[in-house]
Design an enzyme around this catalytic site. Sequence first.
Site, PDB file in Angstrom:
ATOM      1  N   GLY A 168     -18.008 -40.903 -27.697  1.00 28.96           N
ATOM      2  CA  GLY A 168     -17.145 -41.238 -26.592  1.00 28.96           C
ATOM      3  C   GLY A 168     -15.277 -40.569 -26.372  1.00 28.96           C
TER       4      GLY A 168
ATOM      5  CG  ASP B 242     -13.154 -45.084 -35.988  1.00 28.56           C
ATOM      6  OD1 ASP B 242     -13.326 -46.220 -34.986  1.00 28.56           O
ATOM      7  OD2 ASP B 242     -13.121 -43.628 -35.502  1.00 28.56           O
TER       8      ASP B 242
HETATM    9  O1  LIG Z   1      -9.340 -39.654 -30.338  1.00 26.12           O
HETATM   10  C1  LIG Z   1     -10.531 -40.026 -31.777  1.00 26.12           C
HETATM   11  O2  LIG Z   1     -11.933 -38.578 -32.199  1.00 26.12           O
HETATM   12  C2  LIG Z   1     -10.744 -41.158 -31.527  1.00 26.12           C
HETATM   13  C3  LIG Z   1     -10.163 -42.025 -31.332  1.00 26.12           C
HETATM   14  C4  LIG Z   1     -10.833 -43.973 -31.642  1.00 26.12           C
HETATM   15  O3  LIG Z   1     -10.921 -44.705 -30.181  1.00 26.12           O
HETATM   16  P1  LIG Z   1      -9.862 -45.397 -29.546  1.00 26.12           P
HETATM   17  O4  LIG Z   1      -9.076 -44.730 -29.507  1.00 26.12           O
HETATM   18  O5  LIG Z   1     -10.567 -46.119 -28.505  1.00 26.12           O
HETATM   19  O6  LIG Z   1      -9.373 -46.862 -30.913  1.00 26.12           O
HETATM   20  C5  LIG Z   1     -11.449 -44.453 -32.826  1.00 26.12           C
HETATM   21  O7  LIG Z   1     -12.129 -44.946 -32.928  1.00 26.12           O
HETATM   22  C6  LIG Z   1     -12.351 -42.883 -32.654  1.00 26.12           C
HETATM   23  O8  LIG Z   1     -13.715 -43.346 -33.583  1.00 26.12           O
HETATM   24  C7  LIG Z   1     -12.112 -41.815 -32.575  1.00 26.12           C
HETATM   25  C1  LIG Z   2     -16.085 -45.158 -31.509  1.00 23.58           C
HETATM   26  C2  LIG Z   2     -16.361 -44.192 -32.512  1.00 23.58           C
HETATM   27  O1  LIG Z   2     -16.051 -42.924 -32.215  1.00 23.58           O
HETATM   28  P1  LIG Z   2     -15.841 -42.494 -30.068  1.00 23.58           P
HETATM   29  O2  LIG Z   2     -15.356 -43.607 -29.882  1.00 23.58           O
HETATM   30  O3  LIG Z   2     -15.928 -41.399 -30.741  1.00 23.58           O
HETATM   31  O4  LIG Z   2     -17.725 -42.547 -29.854  1.00 23.58           O
HETATM   32  C3  LIG Z   2     -16.496 -44.719 -33.901  1.00 23.58           C
HETATM   33  O5  LIG Z   2     -16.691 -42.890 -34.581  1.00 23.58           O
HETATM   34  O6  LIG Z   2     -16.714 -44.792 -34.823  1.00 23.58           O
END
Ligand SMILES: O=C(O)C1=C[C@@H](OP(=O)(O)O)[C@@H](O)[C@H](O)C1
Ligand SMILES: C=C(OP(=O)(O)O)C(=O)O
EC number: 2.5.1.19
Length: 430
Positions: free
Chosen positions: A91, A309
């Site tokens: 993501g 996380d």
């Molecule tokens: O900016 C980042 O690297 C992340 C932000 C978080 O997501 P959200 O902002 O959608 O909660 C986290 O859960 C994800 O694993 C990594």
């Molecule tokens: C939500 C996570 O990652 P991403 O949003 O980058 O897929 C995660 O690492 O738990």
Amino acid sequence: MDVIVTPTPTLQGEIQALSSKNYTTRYLLVAALAEGTSTIYYPAHSEDSDAMRRCIRDLGAIVEEDDEKIVITGFGRNPKAVDQLDVGNAGAVLRFLMAIASLCPDVTFINRYPDSLGKRPHNDLIDALGQMGVKIEHNEGKLPIRIQGGAPKGGKIQVSGNVSSQFLSALLFLTPLLEEDSEIEVLHDLKSKVVVGQTLEVLEQAGIVIHASEDLMHYRVPGNQKYAAKNYVVQGDYPGSAAILAAAAVTNSDVIVHRLEENSKQGERAVVDVLRMMEVPMTHENGIVHVKGNGKLKAVEFDGDKATDAVLAMVAAAVFAEGTSRFYDVENLRYKECDRITDYLNELRKAGANVEERQAEIIVHGRPEGVEGGVEINAHYDHRVIMALTVVGLRAKNPIRIRDAHHVAKSYPIYFDHLKALGANVEWVE
Ligand SMILES: O=C(O)C1=C[C@@H](OP(=O)(O)O)[C@@H](O)[C@H](O)C1
Ligand SMILES: C=C(OP(=O)(O)O)C(=O)O
């Protein structure tokens, strides 16, 4: 591949925390956006960090690596005009690169995980990039997404922060490269605010100037900046280590995890405070967390948005606590690799846990006597579900089988090796 987790009363030993996923993806990106050569020491090796590495290479960065480092010569503000990018199931990598792709004429992000990343919404970033004059075709805010950019405009930009902080982070990486200055206003709320602190820290290390308001809801970003080529050292990963610490907390244990800085900006370092609040015997000094678990835990109340996380691992520990625990402000867990409230709690219930959900809360009625186990778990493509259900399996009465546990490699490919080294009965099976 599946994993069978057989109940294990005792864990003992020492491991080195793996390297942080979130810092690795950020350092790879800022190195690619610089014009010179940067070196990243101790980068994470996982599907998500590999996805960022693959994509920056496709976009024109020169990437060389050995066992301890990655050396990157960046493309600055001129990425190569590629047709397609494949971010796997990552993501953050997708969102950050959607912003950077707006410097390219025409790029499509493909949909390789229709049942996971393919279900996650990106409308808030699509709207913000639209305000900057970028043309985007999408499937109701989801993948596949085609970005026709070229010359995005700065100026006033509004972005909603109530689904994910990654949309704001994406804009913070892009806007310093634009000709005009930008002003970013975050609308509604800002979830996972602590992660934005990691973005700002990395941008500052890369020589970028951003004026952020104290509440992190407003930003002034001077345009025409250049990312500096630098050397970076990646710190240990708290989100992955949270599952190891939770495993140590629910067993009789003597477990040491190295490389966990006390003053890290990772919100998930709160796992140490939460386990302490649960009365787990532990110390944290000089980057070393030492858990001497006796299997006894007390219930806790915690604002999960401060450590997004690590919530699933903390919930897994709470399954065995005395009393009722409550993790609140966690609605955005619904928009991750799976719905980490409904889907996760369904799997916990299968294993015998007593849990309830609200729209933005997880409630756990602890069972110190243990849970039945003896079931098959659906991983829902989610590494954090896999890690957390493993914690539950270690203290269940009967083994559990986690289907498609290979998805753990999204962030922590050696999770089961680490647990085995600590004495856990975990086996891969076809
Ligand atoms: O900016 C980042 O690297 C992340 C932000 C978080 O997501 P959200 O902002 O959608 O909660 C986290 O859960 C994800 O694993 C990594
Ligand atoms: C939500 C996570 O990652 P991403 O949003 O980058 O897929 C995660 O690492 O738990």
